[in-house]
Design a protein around this motif. Sequence first.
Motif, PDB file in Angstrom:
ATOM      1  N   ILE A   1     -12.593  -5.263  -2.017  1.00  0.00           N
ATOM      2  CA  ILE A   1     -12.286  -4.453  -3.195  1.00  0.00           C
ATOM      3  C   ILE A   1     -11.742  -3.115  -2.712  1.00  0.00           C
ATOM      4  O   ILE A   1     -12.459  -2.344  -2.064  1.00  0.00           O
ATOM      5  N   ARG A   2     -10.479  -2.878  -2.998  1.00  0.00           N
ATOM      6  CA  ARG A   2      -9.840  -1.634  -2.581  1.00  0.00           C
ATOM      7  C   ARG A   2      -9.985  -0.603  -3.688  1.00  0.00           C
ATOM      8  O   ARG A   2      -9.618  -0.850  -4.835  1.00  0.00           O
ATOM      9  N   LEU A   3     -10.527   0.539  -3.336  1.00  0.00           N
ATOM     10  CA  LEU A   3     -10.693   1.619  -4.306  1.00  0.00           C
ATOM     11  C   LEU A   3      -9.346   2.279  -4.600  1.00  0.00           C
ATOM     12  O   LEU A   3      -8.487   2.338  -3.729  1.00  0.00           O
ATOM     13  N   PRO A   4      -9.206   2.812  -5.806  1.00  0.00           N
ATOM     14  CA  PRO A   4      -7.960   3.509  -6.120  1.00  0.00           C
ATOM     15  C   PRO A   4      -7.838   4.788  -5.295  1.00  0.00           C
ATOM     16  O   PRO A   4      -8.833   5.371  -4.875  1.00  0.00           O
ATOM     17  N   LYS A   5      -6.599   5.232  -5.077  1.00  0.00           N
ATOM     18  CA  LYS A   5      -6.362   6.411  -4.247  1.00  0.00           C
ATOM     19  C   LYS A   5      -7.074   7.654  -4.755  1.00  0.00           C
ATOM     20  O   LYS A   5      -7.449   8.518  -3.971  1.00  0.00           O
ATOM     21  N   VAL A   6      -7.270   7.767  -6.059  1.00  0.00           N
ATOM     22  CA  VAL A   6      -7.910   8.968  -6.612  1.00  0.00           C
ATOM     23  C   VAL A   6      -9.340   9.130  -6.109  1.00  0.00           C
ATOM     24  O   VAL A   6      -9.902  10.200  -6.175  1.00  0.00           O
ATOM     25  N   LEU A   7      -9.927   8.062  -5.590  1.00  0.00           N
ATOM     26  CA  LEU A   7     -11.295   8.135  -5.093  1.00  0.00           C
ATOM     27  C   LEU A   7     -11.373   8.356  -3.607  1.00  0.00           C
ATOM     28  O   LEU A   7     -12.427   8.629  -3.066  1.00  0.00           O
ATOM     29  N   VAL A   8     -10.269   8.187  -2.928  1.00  0.00           N
ATOM     30  CA  VAL A   8     -10.282   8.271  -1.458  1.00  0.00           C
ATOM     31  C   VAL A   8     -10.118   9.691  -1.005  1.00  0.00           C
ATOM     32  O   VAL A   8      -9.466  10.477  -1.559  1.00  0.00           O
TER      33      VAL A   8
ATOM     34  N   LYS B   1     -17.429   8.484 -13.434  1.00  0.00           N
ATOM     35  CA  LYS B   1     -16.383   7.900 -14.275  1.00  0.00           C
ATOM     36  C   LYS B   1     -15.909   6.643 -13.573  1.00  0.00           C
ATOM     37  O   LYS B   1     -15.627   6.663 -12.378  1.00  0.00           O
ATOM     38  N   PHE B   2     -15.808   5.569 -14.322  1.00  0.00           N
ATOM     39  CA  PHE B   2     -15.365   4.303 -13.765  1.00  0.00           C
ATOM     40  C   PHE B   2     -13.864   4.324 -13.541  1.00  0.00           C
ATOM     41  O   PHE B   2     -13.100   4.731 -14.401  1.00  0.00           O
ATOM     42  N   LYS B   3     -13.436   3.879 -12.382  1.00  0.00           N
ATOM     43  CA  LYS B   3     -12.018   3.682 -12.067  1.00  0.00           C
ATOM     44  C   LYS B   3     -11.864   2.246 -11.606  1.00  0.00           C
ATOM     45  O   LYS B   3     -12.643   1.762 -10.785  1.00  0.00           O
ATOM     46  N   LYS B   4     -10.858   1.570 -12.138  1.00  0.00           N
ATOM     47  CA  LYS B   4     -10.634   0.175 -11.761  1.00  0.00           C
ATOM     48  C   LYS B   4     -10.208   0.090 -10.300  1.00  0.00           C
ATOM     49  O   LYS B   4      -9.492   0.953  -9.798  1.00  0.00           O
ATOM     50  N   PRO B   5     -10.627  -0.975  -9.615  1.00  0.00           N
ATOM     51  CA  PRO B   5     -10.187  -1.155  -8.232  1.00  0.00           C
ATOM     52  C   PRO B   5      -8.672  -1.314  -8.151  1.00  0.00           C
ATOM     53  O   PRO B   5      -8.037  -1.832  -9.072  1.00  0.00           O
ATOM     54  N   ALA B   6      -8.096  -0.881  -7.044  1.00  0.00           N
ATOM     55  CA  ALA B   6      -6.664  -1.057  -6.825  1.00  0.00           C
ATOM     56  C   ALA B   6      -6.346  -2.535  -6.614  1.00  0.00           C
ATOM     57  O   ALA B   6      -5.299  -3.012  -7.025  1.00  0.00           O
ATOM     58  N   SER B   7      -7.278  -3.246  -5.987  1.00  0.00           N
ATOM     59  CA  SER B   7      -7.086  -4.680  -5.813  1.00  0.00           C
ATOM     60  C   SER B   7      -8.422  -5.347  -5.487  1.00  0.00           C
ATOM     61  O   SER B   7      -9.350  -4.698  -5.007  1.00  0.00           O
ATOM     62  N   ILE B   8      -8.494  -6.630  -5.789  1.00  0.00           N
ATOM     63  CA  ILE B   8      -9.641  -7.455  -5.437  1.00  0.00           C
ATOM     64  C   ILE B   8      -9.071  -8.714  -4.800  1.00  0.00           C
ATOM     65  O   ILE B   8      -8.281  -9.417  -5.422  1.00  0.00           O
ATOM     66  N   GLU B   9      -9.460  -8.965  -3.560  1.00  0.00           N
ATOM     67  CA  GLU B   9      -8.909 -10.106  -2.837  1.00  0.00           C
ATOM     68  C   GLU B   9     -10.023 -10.870  -2.135  1.00  0.00           C
ATOM     69  O   GLU B   9     -11.025 -10.288  -1.735  1.00  0.00           O
ATOM     70  N   ILE B  10      -9.809 -12.161  -1.983  1.00  0.00           N
ATOM     71  CA  ILE B  10     -10.739 -12.984  -1.222  1.00  0.00           C
ATOM     72  C   ILE B  10     -10.477 -12.733   0.252  1.00  0.00           C
ATOM     73  O   ILE B  10      -9.343 -12.680   0.698  1.00  0.00           O
ATOM     74  N   GLY B  11     -11.548 -12.571   1.008  1.00  0.00           N
ATOM     75  CA  GLY B  11     -11.397 -12.346   2.447  1.00  0.00           C
ATOM     76  C   GLY B  11     -12.488 -13.065   3.216  1.00  0.00           C
ATOM     77  O   GLY B  11     -13.156 -13.954   2.695  1.00  0.00           O
ATOM     78  N   GLY B  12     -12.658 -12.690   4.427  1.00  0.00           N
ATOM     79  CA  GLY B  12     -13.716 -13.234   5.256  1.00  0.00           C
ATOM     80  C   GLY B  12     -13.509 -14.688   5.623  1.00  0.00           C
ATOM     81  O   GLY B  12     -12.386 -15.201   5.646  1.00  0.00           O
ATOM     82  N   SER B  13     -14.613 -15.353   5.913  1.00  0.00           N
ATOM     83  CA  SER B  13     -14.550 -16.714   6.441  1.00  0.00           C
ATOM     84  C   SER B  13     -13.997 -17.730   5.437  1.00  0.00           C
ATOM     85  O   SER B  13     -13.393 -18.712   5.839  1.00  0.00           O
ATOM     86  N   TYR B  14     -14.175 -17.500   4.137  1.00  0.00           N
ATOM     87  CA  TYR B  14     -13.599 -18.426   3.157  1.00  0.00           C
ATOM     88  C   TYR B  14     -12.073 -18.378   3.227  1.00  0.00           C
ATOM     89  O   TYR B  14     -11.404 -19.406   3.179  1.00  0.00           O
TER      90      TYR B  14
END
Length: 105
Positions: free
Chosen positions: A98-105, A69-82
């Motif tokens: 991409i942070r997974l929602p708590k229900v998946l952790v 079942k698809f669950k939307k990410p909790a957040s999507i953020e730019i990271g790394g060297s950029y």
Amino acid sequence: MESDSMDLKVRELLKEVTLNYSPTLTKHVNDTISAIKDTIDKIPDELKVTTDEAPSFVRDIGADKVKFKFKKPASIEIGGSYAIQCIVKPDTNVDLFIRLPKVLV
């Protein structure tokens, strides 16, 4: 004198490999990330993913008998060297955290 020569060489080398974080580049990256987020947001939550939708993924992870079942990410953020403006040429990559929602952790 030799130190000045070395500094000049290093500065010239950095000019060749350092990415120019121009407003145009920043806008392009931000627009692309927004398009990715918008696309993910359009996917219905709780969407059932079967082997028909993603046969190679399901086969590759050995989960052909499992339903997802698809669950939307909790957040999507730019990271790394950029994110810290230290990308070097010729390969330009932008990392997404991409942070997974708590229900998946």
